[in-house]
Design an enzyme around this catalytic site. Sequence first.
Site, mmCIF file in Angstrom:
data_model
loop_
_atom_site.group_PDB
_atom_site.id
_atom_site.type_symbol
_atom_site.label_atom_id
_atom_site.label_comp_id
_atom_site.label_asym_id
_atom_site.label_seq_id
_atom_site.Cartn_x
_atom_site.Cartn_y
_atom_site.Cartn_z
ATOM 1 N N HIS A 1 43.114 43.693 44.544
ATOM 2 C CA HIS A 1 44.124 44.295 43.662
ATOM 3 C C HIS A 1 44.936 45.388 44.364
ATOM 4 C CE1 HIS A 1 42.707 42.550 39.847
ATOM 5 N NE2 HIS A 1 41.503 42.648 40.367
ATOM 6 N N CYS B 1 44.223 38.466 42.222
ATOM 7 C CA CYS B 1 42.964 38.159 41.552
ATOM 8 C C CYS B 1 43.124 36.987 40.580
ATOM 9 C CB CYS B 1 42.405 39.414 40.864
ATOM 10 S SG CYS B 1 40.688 39.251 40.394
ATOM 11 N N GLU C 1 47.475 46.588 43.389
ATOM 12 C CA GLU C 1 48.063 47.425 42.339
ATOM 13 C C GLU C 1 47.098 48.508 41.859
ATOM 14 O OE1 GLU C 1 46.920 44.388 41.971
ATOM 15 O OE2 GLU C 1 46.341 43.909 39.911
#
Lengths: 295, 231
Positions: B211, B113, B213
Amino acid sequence: MEKQFGTVAVKRGLAQKLKGGVIMDVVTPEHAKIAEDAGACAVMALERVPADIRAHGGVARMSDPEVILRIMDAVSVPVMAKCRIGHFVEAQVLEALGVDYIDESEVLTPADEAHHVNKHEFKVPFVCGCRNLGEALRRIGEGAAMIRTKGEAGTGDVVEAVRHARSVLGEIRRLTTMADEELMAYAKEIGAPYELVKETKELGRLPVVNFAAGGLATPADAALMMQLGVDGVFVGSGIFKSGDPARRAKAIVEATTHFRDPNIIAEVSRNLGEPMVGRSVASMPEDELIAGRGW
Amino acid sequence: MAALAAQFDEHEHLLLASPAVARFVVVKRRALEREGYIRVRAELIGGGLLEFSEFWDMGVEADEVRLPRDLRGLDGLIIPGGESTTIGKLAVTYELIDPMRELAQAKPIWGTCAGAIFLSKETHRPQPLLGLMDIVVERNAFGRQVDSFEIDLDIAALTVEGNGQPRPFHAVFIRAPLIESVGPGVEVLAALPSGRIVAARQGNLLATSFHPELTGDDRFHRFFLKLVGGQ
């Protein structure tokens, strides 16, 4: 699979992206640019900062949409705006304007003395204030995707922010040592949803990002809150009520990033000019305190 | 959840460091291999540790990096999501731009991002960039937060990480950028059904506009660790 909008992951995720950053109150597009240039990770669009809301008195409401839209046009960072506690139509208006986060805030005059907004019904995420773990988990139960301590906004006195952060984080530490069979009684005691109490115990933290707010005025205040264990900070009146807002804003951002490095905090704190005047919370009459708003 | 809690116990020093800025992550290889996996040590510049907990399962140790000295001796860098303007300003103030550019000559960097924006050479706005990847990025390409979304993507490059099973990657886009165009040396890894690019690789550099994560899927983490391991 089609695109899914307004999901829990998307709402909580934006707050996760703000971690370690500073969210600043701004009342004009010019303020917003100063905040963005200083490194704010988001701005809170307002008509008046909390110190002026206090001084002005009367009923404090959602800001004029014109102010919010002009600020949204001025910056590329996320823009937040406040609605009154329980005022779900103000929240609908803010969602329609396209703000990135709504703060259902005790700084404004509450619209409902028993209920908060049902935040699950919205695509836009909400942040809510809290003074303790029970209050934090009630707000998350209603759909808040981010939590902040209330502190005592508009005072420049950090003592209440510290009290509320210590309360939330200390209660979580104690919760992690409880036996599972103690959780229902504890949930009842603090008035929090059982499932969220259980989840918080398992995670060892709140299920959403947790910022500090209310009374932060200096780089050292911001670093203090970070060292206590919050994920980031809101600074309201502390910046634009000070002598040199641009410089102070940048210093607070740097102190928040480097919160464990006293040498850097010392360096950025030099020659910042006058801090906001401030009022000691201990000297204030009970009816002037706003942290008690929210149920 | 119980497994996550167990990791916290094991990585107490990580937990202490975790509630911080999600800005830069550094992966440092320990040069140990165990059961086919690279054992790596990770360092972070400003937070994001908790979000990258998938690495811990792979024997990765994590730490934070905020200053140029923290970049020494590492084997890779992750720049996770945040606000690219904030990341850029802090990177300029604390003189991280040149050391990061130097690092990229030898070590892999992964930007998610805002990190992907920071890696790019062009965003149509004046802001500090590493300018390492030959990609043009459009910031906030989907609109504001109410336009943020989740979607399943088919990513052929992750087949090996999925043990040969091609299954969709669940991607979370939050005020996300798009990769408008890529240069000749850049491989497109993922695109939306509309064909617009959302993940790309250029040698040791990896950019994802979503994302990985923030979801439980660790295939992109494994993909990046393979770059770190030079496999």
